[in-house]
Design a protein around this motif. Structure first.
Motif, PDB file in Angstrom:
ATOM      1  N   THR A  92       0.826  -1.204   0.000  1.00  0.00           N
ATOM      2  CA  THR A  92       0.000   0.000   0.000  1.00  0.00           C
ATOM      3  C   THR A  92       0.864   1.260   0.000  1.00  0.00           C
ATOM      4  N   ILE A  96       0.909   4.253  -2.897  1.00  0.00           N
ATOM      5  CA  ILE A  96       0.617   5.646  -2.574  1.00  0.00           C
ATOM      6  C   ILE A  96       1.815   6.558  -2.823  1.00  0.00           C
ATOM      7  N   LYS A 103      -5.785   6.963  -2.352  1.00  0.00           N
ATOM      8  CA  LYS A 103      -6.115   5.870  -1.428  1.00  0.00           C
ATOM      9  C   LYS A 103      -7.218   4.963  -1.968  1.00  0.00           C
ATOM     10  N   ILE A 347      -4.821   1.793   5.426  1.00  0.00           N
ATOM     11  CA  ILE A 347      -4.684   2.670   4.266  1.00  0.00           C
ATOM     12  C   ILE A 347      -5.250   4.047   4.577  1.00  0.00           C
ATOM     13  N   HIS A 348      -6.392   4.100   5.304  1.00  0.00           N
ATOM     14  CA  HIS A 348      -6.955   5.391   5.701  1.00  0.00           C
ATOM     15  C   HIS A 348      -5.968   6.163   6.576  1.00  0.00           C
ATOM     16  N   SER A 351      -3.140   7.581   4.375  1.00  0.00           N
ATOM     17  CA  SER A 351      -3.562   8.705   3.547  1.00  0.00           C
ATOM     18  C   SER A 351      -3.799   9.946   4.383  1.00  0.00           C
TER      19      SER A 351
END
Length: 583
Positions: A92, A96, A103, A347-348, A351
């Motif tokens: 991930t 990014i 995201k 992932i949140h 980001s």
């Protein structure tokens, strides 16, 4: 000839005439023969016993009923899982920060890759059970796996092509990895179960626990080591993704070498022919036959029994066994849909951490000082303090002066407006670079009054549930599958993970809900699914696939007796035979 046959024949010769065994050409008197016979008998029996014990210990872990071959399988699985989860641990971040995806796209590609990894086991199972056998399937697809890792690592080298080349190599590598890891998944677990004798069911059950422990051990170590390699080791002027992907590739090479090293100790079951094609044809014939003749012929206990006119009863019974287990698996993808929410939360977090500032770096030849400037996208003027230097950026995309700052780590840089004050983290400003910092959306995040340690019990419960769920599923899938479909049913179990990822993709991309509502939705659905699964499991009856050999062997013997007796009345029996069902 087997070792046990040699042992039996050799012991028989010793018991019958031990003197001839030791001294076949000597001519001794009777009393001399008696004395020598007693000596030779003791020596030969002792020697044969020692030899037998040596061979038994060579095939088993001494003192247990565990085959030595499972040690190679467990080590292979540890290295392979290290390879897989080590690569996924930084995937991930790679999307990014290296490929510069947002995201939502990163989440979608991550779950699509995970789904593909758990759909491809069906392909590997068909290849193993139908053509190559489990051993050769694991070797060939492991080679594909290694190639995928190498391509993925090359795609992470900045000097290799432009951004398009990096994306193409990354996607190609992920596809090869998905086919490699997915293809060997059902084969390795089923191959390990095949190493045990039929009577050692308890040892086989414990093996699946050890097998899953090796999976988790490889996962834990890799998720710790590979992020460290990415962040702490610098290469090509930035985070070393090439090394973070290259180490898992090396571990996969080790896994392949270890698996091949145990070749001489494995029990290798031959493939059963094109199992999937036979199963599909049998199912299709049963459906057509039932549709065409259900009104003319008497009812049958199961819809698959309509295939008895063309296909053997054993195959029909095996398909029934597989179907009963697959129906039981229908509710299970919801467990994996909730379990994989951990990744979405991660992932949140990534980001959010990197959304407050954007830093554009260009290389300059200005010596040991770094030059820095700020672009202010806000509606208020901002004063920024970097070390001892002061910057001023006017509102509405105002640009500050270029000011040189010494090399160093700049954490907690103060940004002041007329109404408030903020802190930003610039990280390391290195030698000879020109930094443009874009001050975008800035929020004053209040300190959290809930300690992060409160997440520990949650992860303990989640992990405990996943371990019990997975080990039981692996062992259950193996024990309830007929011999010709062990890998196929293992693939069916793994496909529950794939469908779980598909559910996450649909909800994440289509529903557009907030994170807490998604968590609540998945948790509520899992509670409902658990109730449904409990009811289904209550009515499930365990079967012993090994009994099929006994049942159909007895049927074959009975048919032979009946055929020999029926030759006397052959003319009568042919006229009394019922007519075949028309197709």
């Amino acid at each position: 000839m087997s070792f046990h046959s040699l042992w039996r024949d050799g012991l028989g010769r010793v018991l019958r005439n031990p003197l001839d065994v030791a001294c076949p050409n000597t001519h001794l008197k009777t009393w001399e023969k008696r004395r020598v016979t007693r000596t030779v008998f003791n020596v030969n029996v002792t020697s044969l016993f020692v030899i037998r014990c040596f061979f038994v210990c060579a095939q088993k872990l001494c003192g247990t009923n565990y085959p030595v071959s499972i040690a190679f399988i467990v080590v292979n699985e540890f290295c392979e899982r290290f390879s897989y989860y080590g690569m996924k641990a930084v995937l991930t971040l790679y999307f990014i920060h290296y490929l510069h995806w947002d995201k939502n796209l990163s989440t979608a590609v991550y779950h699509a890759f995970s789904s593909l990894c758990y759909f491809t086991p069906l392909l590997g199972a068909v290849i193993a059970d139908s053509w190559l056998g489990k051993f050769r399937t694991v070797i060939y697809l492991s080679i594909v796996y290694v190639i995928g890792h190498v391509v993925k690592s090359v795609g992470a080298i900045p000097d290799v092509g432009d951004s398009t080349v990096h994306v193409v190599l990354s996607m190609l590598g992920l596809v090869l990895i998905a086919f490699g890891t997915g293809g060997i998944k059902p084969c390795v677990a089923a191959f390990g179960g095949d190493q045990f004798d039929e009577e050692h069911t308890e040892e086989r059950r414990k093996f699946f626990s050890i097998f899953y422990m090796s999976i988790n051990a490889g996962s834990v170590l890799s998720t710790i080591i590979t992020p460290i390699l990415r962040g702490d080791v610098k290469c090509f002027g930035g985070d070393c993704y090439a090394l973070a992907f290259g180490v898992p590739a090396a571990l996969m090479v080790i896994a392949l070498v270890v698996f091949i090293a145990g070749s001489g100790l494995y029990k290798k079951s031959p493939p059963e022919g094109n199992v999937l094609v036979r199963v599909c044809k049998c199912i299709g014939f049963a459906i057509r036959n039932r549709w065409n003749n259900s009104k003319k012929s008497p009812k049958r206990s199961h819809w698959l029994d309509w295939a008895e006119e063309k296909y053997p009863k054993r195959l029909i019974q095996e398909i029934k066994m597989v179907f009963r287990v697959l129906v039981l698996y229908i509710p299970l993808p919801m467990f994996w849909a909730l379990f994989d929410q951990q990744v979405k939360c991660y992932i949140h977090l990534i980001s959010f951490v990197f959304s407050n500032t954007q830093i554009i770096v260009s290389i300059s030849l200005k010596g040991i000082f770094d030059f820095c400037r700020f672009i202010n996208t806000h509606t208020e003027n901002i004063n920024i303090t970097v070390g001892t230097e002061e910057f001023y950026a006017a509102a509405d995309y105002g640009i500050s002066q270029n000011i040189s700052v010494p090399r160093g780590e700049y954490n907690g840089v103060v940004c002041k407006t007329n109404s408030d004050q903020y802190l930003i983290d610039l990280g390391l400003l290195d030698f000879g670079a020109f930094y443009t910092v874009i001050l975008s959306k800035m929020e004053d995040i209040q300190a959290n009054n809930i300690h992060i340690a409160w997440q520990v019990p949650q992860y303990v419960f989640i992990t405990a549930g996943e371990v019990m769920f997975s080990i039981t599923g692996l062992e259950f899938s193996y024990s309830q599958a007929p011999a010709s479909m062990k890998s196929v049913l293992q693939a069916g179990w793994l496909m529950t993970v794939a469908f779980g990822n598909v559910i996450v993709l649909i909800v994440a991309e289509g529903a557009g809900m907030e994170q807490w509502t998604e968590f609540l939705l998945f948790a509520g659905l899992l509670v409902a699914v658990s109730i449904i699964f409990s009811i289904m499991a209550y009515f499930y009856t365990y079967v012993d696939p090994d009994q099929l050999d006994k049942i159909f062997r007895e049927d074959t013997d009975d048919e032979k007796v009946e055929s020999s007796d029926g030759k006397k009345n052959e003319a009568v029996s042919l006229t009394d035979m019922p007519k075949q069902t028309k197709m």
